[in-house]
Design a protein around this motif. Structure first.
Motif, PDB file in Angstrom:
ATOM      1  N   THR A   1       0.812  -1.205   0.000  1.00 35.86           N
ATOM      2  CA  THR A   1       0.000   0.000   0.000  1.00 35.86           C
ATOM      3  C   THR A   1       0.854   1.267   0.000  1.00 35.86           C
ATOM      4  O   THR A   1       1.835   1.354   0.731  1.00 35.86           O
ATOM      5  CB  THR A   1      -0.942  -0.015   1.224  1.00 35.86           C
ATOM      6  N   CYS A   2       0.467   2.226  -0.816  1.00 39.91           N
ATOM      7  CA  CYS A   2       1.199   3.483  -0.887  1.00 39.91           C
ATOM      8  C   CYS A   2       0.906   4.323   0.353  1.00 39.91           C
ATOM      9  O   CYS A   2      -0.246   4.617   0.638  1.00 39.91           O
ATOM     10  CB  CYS A   2       0.790   4.252  -2.144  1.00 39.91           C
ATOM     11  N   PRO A   3       1.930   4.703   1.122  1.00 39.88           N
ATOM     12  CA  PRO A   3       1.702   5.492   2.329  1.00 39.88           C
ATOM     13  C   PRO A   3       1.165   6.887   2.038  1.00 39.88           C
ATOM     14  O   PRO A   3       0.680   7.564   2.931  1.00 39.88           O
ATOM     15  CB  PRO A   3       3.089   5.586   2.973  1.00 39.88           C
ATOM     16  N   LYS A   4       1.245   7.324   0.783  1.00 37.07           N
ATOM     17  CA  LYS A   4       0.804   8.683   0.483  1.00 37.07           C
ATOM     18  C   LYS A   4      -0.664   8.730   0.056  1.00 37.07           C
ATOM     19  O   LYS A   4      -1.436   9.531   0.562  1.00 37.07           O
ATOM     20  CB  LYS A   4       1.687   9.294  -0.603  1.00 37.07           C
ATOM     21  N   CYS A   5      -1.052   7.842  -0.882  1.00 36.52           N
ATOM     22  CA  CYS A   5      -2.422   7.930  -1.390  1.00 36.52           C
ATOM     23  C   CYS A   5      -3.270   6.701  -1.071  1.00 36.52           C
ATOM     24  O   CYS A   5      -4.475   6.703  -1.293  1.00 36.52           O
ATOM     25  CB  CYS A   5      -2.404   8.162  -2.900  1.00 36.52           C
ATOM     26  N   GLY A   6      -2.672   5.640  -0.580  1.00 34.52           N
ATOM     27  CA  GLY A   6      -3.457   4.474  -0.191  1.00 34.52           C
ATOM     28  C   GLY A   6      -3.720   3.480  -1.303  1.00 34.52           C
ATOM     29  O   GLY A   6      -4.408   2.492  -1.088  1.00 34.52           O
TER      30      GLY A   6
ATOM     31  N   THR B   1       7.426   2.711  -6.114  1.00 38.70           N
ATOM     32  CA  THR B   1       7.008   3.910  -6.834  1.00 38.70           C
ATOM     33  C   THR B   1       5.508   3.832  -7.071  1.00 38.70           C
ATOM     34  O   THR B   1       5.003   2.810  -7.508  1.00 38.70           O
ATOM     35  CB  THR B   1       7.699   4.032  -8.213  1.00 38.70           C
ATOM     36  N   CYS B   2       4.824   4.913  -6.773  1.00 41.63           N
ATOM     37  CA  CYS B   2       3.374   4.935  -6.949  1.00 41.63           C
ATOM     38  C   CYS B   2       3.044   5.950  -8.051  1.00 41.63           C
ATOM     39  O   CYS B   2       3.799   6.888  -8.290  1.00 41.63           O
ATOM     40  CB  CYS B   2       2.715   5.332  -5.636  1.00 41.63           C
ATOM     41  N   SER B   3       1.861   5.751  -8.673  1.00 42.99           N
ATOM     42  CA  SER B   3       1.449   6.677  -9.736  1.00 42.99           C
ATOM     43  C   SER B   3       1.213   8.094  -9.205  1.00 42.99           C
ATOM     44  O   SER B   3       1.248   9.066  -9.948  1.00 42.99           O
ATOM     45  CB  SER B   3       0.191   6.153 -10.424  1.00 42.99           C
ATOM     46  N   CYS B   4       1.012   8.209  -7.879  1.00 46.20           N
ATOM     47  CA  CYS B   4       0.796   9.540  -7.299  1.00 46.20           C
ATOM     48  C   CYS B   4       2.101  10.312  -7.142  1.00 46.20           C
ATOM     49  O   CYS B   4       2.099  11.465  -6.696  1.00 46.20           O
ATOM     50  CB  CYS B   4       0.098   9.431  -5.948  1.00 46.20           C
ATOM     51  N   GLY B   5       3.211   9.663  -7.461  1.00 44.63           N
ATOM     52  CA  GLY B   5       4.489  10.357  -7.356  1.00 44.63           C
ATOM     53  C   GLY B   5       5.302   9.957  -6.140  1.00 44.63           C
ATOM     54  O   GLY B   5       6.449  10.364  -5.994  1.00 44.63           O
ATOM     55  N   PHE B   6       4.728   9.161  -5.282  1.00 45.12           N
ATOM     56  CA  PHE B   6       5.438   8.742  -4.084  1.00 45.12           C
ATOM     57  C   PHE B   6       6.519   7.729  -4.436  1.00 45.12           C
ATOM     58  O   PHE B   6       6.308   6.814  -5.221  1.00 45.12           O
ATOM     59  CB  PHE B   6       4.466   8.127  -3.075  1.00 45.12           C
ATOM     60  N   LYS B   7       7.668   7.922  -3.859  1.00 48.90           N
ATOM     61  CA  LYS B   7       8.799   7.062  -4.160  1.00 48.90           C
ATOM     62  C   LYS B   7       9.578   6.829  -2.876  1.00 48.90           C
ATOM     63  O   LYS B   7       9.876   7.785  -2.155  1.00 48.90           O
ATOM     64  CB  LYS B   7       9.695   7.780  -5.182  1.00 48.90           C
TER      65      LYS B   7
END
Ligand SMILES: [Zn+2]
Length: 412
Positions: free
Chosen positions: A343-348, A359-365
């Motif tokens: 799970t992405c800690p930034k957008c879930g 790396t997430c599509s929301c830009g979180f890395k």
């Protein structure tokens, strides 16, 4: 007041009575197996019925039937407790479905570790024979008298809970388990999430910093262990079984393995101590561990031996963290860690990491191992899937800090 256990191992010289006592424990175990069949048969269950756990009633019934001329009654009871504990974990495993084919206790034993409880243990300190421990057997049997090293700390005697007589790879040992009260109840408010993984033994996140404890040295020891095992089994397979040379090589093999196992143990101790010490200085009050049953089942193992070793190491890390943390008053909690690594800690959003960076599509890395620890902490706090990065007040999180274990390279 919270309490915790600490164990200590002591190598001892062999005495003929040791194998007799451990054979006696095995006899009690074998009687348990037989009595269980009888109990089930009497109640109309098919022979060796496997789908039902027979609880307290059966335990009490069996306790009355079991006797042994050599063992102390509490050592005999310890075998019975171990037998029923094994039934309990079998039925729990069966219920959870986490292991493919769990087996109830059904294997006969030739020898088995004997447990002595507090009332059967007596420490003596004489001027003539030095420090010793006396272990009681059944009434009328002479006591076992084991000399202790002169630097043995006798003040610990009052804390003793149990003592196990073990035989491993040709070496007899005593395992003392001591019960202590925690001196300082935890005062810290902070919460740290811990991800225990195959690559890195410990990855932690405390809301600000991510720390990675490097597992390279421990992994190299595992590889070395496998190599040694493979080399020896090749040479040993060329000898006649139970021949003089066969025994010589087998003994040599286990001596080598025991040494490596001790190095692994030592490395795990160092890493976990370092981590707990860090938690103490940071004012951490609670450590959250991911439940490891998930990892164990998701990993694919090449060999059975490998699997055993990995399970042992994983179990060891959380065991070590737990007892070290509790001894300094830090609470330890375990939570289900499903999806925490995805799970992405930034957008879930959920996404499986493909390489060492998440790396997430929301830009979180971020470093993929840090993500697990962040999410385990969030899950415990109840914000799983809620943005942490914003909460931390910066658009870019601090990169994880690595800890390498400074140890000499493994030698034979
Ligand atoms: Zn995202």
């Amino acid at each position: 007041m919270p309490s915790f256990y600490r164990t200590q191992t002591l190598k001892i010289e062999e005495q003929p009575i040791f194998s007799e006592v451990n054979a006696a424990s095995a006899e009690v175990w074998n009687s348990c197996l037989m009595l269980m069949n009888f109990y089930q048969y009497q109640r109309g269950y098919p022979h060796a019925h496997r789908d039902f756990y027979f609880g307290k009633d059966c335990e009490g019934w069996m306790d009355k039937k079991l006797t042994h001329p050599l063992l102390h009654s509490q050592s005999r009871q310890a075998v019975l407790q171990r037998y029923f504990k094994s039934w309990k974990s079998y039925s729990a495993l069966k219920k959870s479905g986490s292991i493919q084919q769990p087996k109830p206790p059904s294997k006969r034993k030739n020898d088995m570790t004997t447990r002595f409880k507090k009332s059967a243990i007596r420490f003596v300190e004489g001027t003539l024979f030095g420090k010793r421990v006396e272990l009681s057997l059944a009434k009328g049997q002479p006591k076992i008298d084991i000399p202790l090293p002169s630097n043995f700390d006798m003040s610990k005697a009052e804390h003793i809970a149990t003592l196990d007589l073990c035989y491993n790879y040709g070496q007899w040992t005593l395992h003392f388990s001591y019960k202590y009260e925690t001196e300082t109840p935890g005062t810290g408010e902070e919460v740290v999430g811990v991800d225990i993984g195959e690559i890195h033994p410990i990855v932690s996140h405390d809301g600000q910093d991510t720390h990675i404890y490097n597992g390279r040295y421990i992994r190299s020891l595992y590889r070395y262990r496998n190599k040694v095992l493979a080399e020896f089994s090749q040479t040993i397979s060329r000898c006649k079984r139970h021949s003089k040379r066969w025994w010589k090589l087998t003994r040599r093999k286990w001596r080598r393995i025991r040494k490596i196992d001790n190095q692994i143990k030592d490395a795990l101790h160092k890493q976990t101590s370092k981590f707990v010490k860090y938690c103490q200085t940071k004012g951490i009050g609670t450590i959250i561990l991911g439940d490891l049953t998930g990892i164990r089942n998701n990993m694919s193992y090449g060999k059975r031996a490998n699997q055993k070793l990995h399970q042992w190491a994983f179990g060891k890390i959380d065991e070590l963290i737990t007892y070290k943390a509790k001894s300094v008053g830090i609470k330890v909690k375990t939570i289900d860690e499903s999806y925490t690594s995805q799970t992405c800690p930034k957008c879930g959003n959920r996404k499986k990491p493909t390489n060492r960076n998440y790396t997430c599509s929301c830009g979180f890395k971020y470093h993929r191992d840090g993500v697990g620890a962040i999410n385990i902490r969030q899950k415990y706090l109840g914000h799983f899937g809620a943005p942490v990065v914003a909460e931390m007040g910066s658009t870019r999180m601090a990169p994880p800090l690595g800890f390498r274990l400074e140890v000499p390279v493994a030698s034979s």
